[in-house]
Design a protein around this motif. Structure first.
Motif, PDB file in Angstrom:
ATOM      1  N   UNK A 127      -5.752  -4.405  -2.598  1.00 41.92           N
ATOM      2  CA  UNK A 127      -5.786  -5.450  -1.575  1.00 41.92           C
ATOM      3  C   UNK A 127      -5.642  -6.827  -2.208  1.00 41.92           C
ATOM      4  N   UNK A 128      -6.336  -7.036  -3.310  1.00 42.58           N
ATOM      5  CA  UNK A 128      -6.245  -8.330  -3.976  1.00 42.58           C
ATOM      6  C   UNK A 128      -4.824  -8.586  -4.465  1.00 42.58           C
ATOM      7  N   UNK A 129      -4.152  -7.571  -4.989  1.00 34.47           N
ATOM      8  CA  UNK A 129      -2.771  -7.729  -5.445  1.00 34.47           C
ATOM      9  C   UNK A 129      -1.884  -8.223  -4.298  1.00 34.47           C
ATOM     10  N   UNK A 130      -1.971  -7.574  -3.147  1.00 32.26           N
ATOM     11  CA  UNK A 130      -1.119  -7.976  -2.030  1.00 32.26           C
ATOM     12  C   UNK A 130      -1.491  -9.373  -1.519  1.00 32.26           C
ATOM     13  N   UNK A 131      -2.752  -9.729  -1.601  1.00 34.97           N
ATOM     14  CA  UNK A 131      -3.161 -11.092  -1.285  1.00 34.97           C
ATOM     15  C   UNK A 131      -2.523 -12.074  -2.272  1.00 34.97           C
ATOM     16  N   UNK A 132      -2.548 -11.719  -3.551  1.00 36.79           N
ATOM     17  CA  UNK A 132      -2.014 -12.582  -4.603  1.00 36.79           C
ATOM     18  C   UNK A 132      -0.520 -12.848  -4.421  1.00 36.79           C
ATOM     19  N   UNK A 133       0.214 -11.835  -3.968  1.00 37.59           N
ATOM     20  CA  UNK A 133       1.655 -12.046  -3.804  1.00 37.59           C
ATOM     21  C   UNK A 133       1.981 -12.709  -2.471  1.00 37.59           C
ATOM     22  N   UNK A 134       0.954 -12.977  -1.675  1.00 40.75           N
ATOM     23  CA  UNK A 134       1.155 -13.731  -0.444  1.00 40.75           C
ATOM     24  C   UNK A 134       1.437 -12.908   0.793  1.00 40.75           C
ATOM     25  N   UNK A 135       1.171 -11.614   0.735  1.00 37.78           N
ATOM     26  CA  UNK A 135       1.426 -10.772   1.898  1.00 37.78           C
ATOM     27  C   UNK A 135       0.298 -10.924   2.915  1.00 37.78           C
TER      28      UNK A 135
END
Length: 81
Positions: A61-69
């Motif tokens: 979840x944090x990864x997808x937050x980081x890429x702006x999704x």
């Protein structure tokens, strides 16, 4: 099955410095990790179901937050849609 290097990447992206580097030059950051071609492909395609099988849900979840999704798109992708 968990993928150590994928999880390590996602963990490291919690650092603002690493996240900024990732946004600026994704490939140079990915090259620091022993990621399989399949994992790199999944990252390039934002293949949430594939990645979810290989890492912790919170890191994913944090990864997808980081890429702006946005959340709605993340959930849709996670469900395979």
């Amino acid at each position: 099955m968990r993928d150590y290097w994928l999880s390590k990447l996602f963990f490291d992206l919690q650092s603002p410095k690493v996240a900024a580097e990732f946004r600026a030059d994704r490939d140079s950051v990915l090259d620091r990790y022993s990621l399989s071609p399949e994992v790199r492909k999944a990252l390039a395609e934002n293949d949430a179901p594939f990645l979810a099988q290989r890492t912790n849900a919170y890191l994913l979840r944090y990864y997808f937050f980081t890429i702006g999704m946005k959340d709605a798109e993340f959930v849709q992708r996670l469900r395979g849609g």
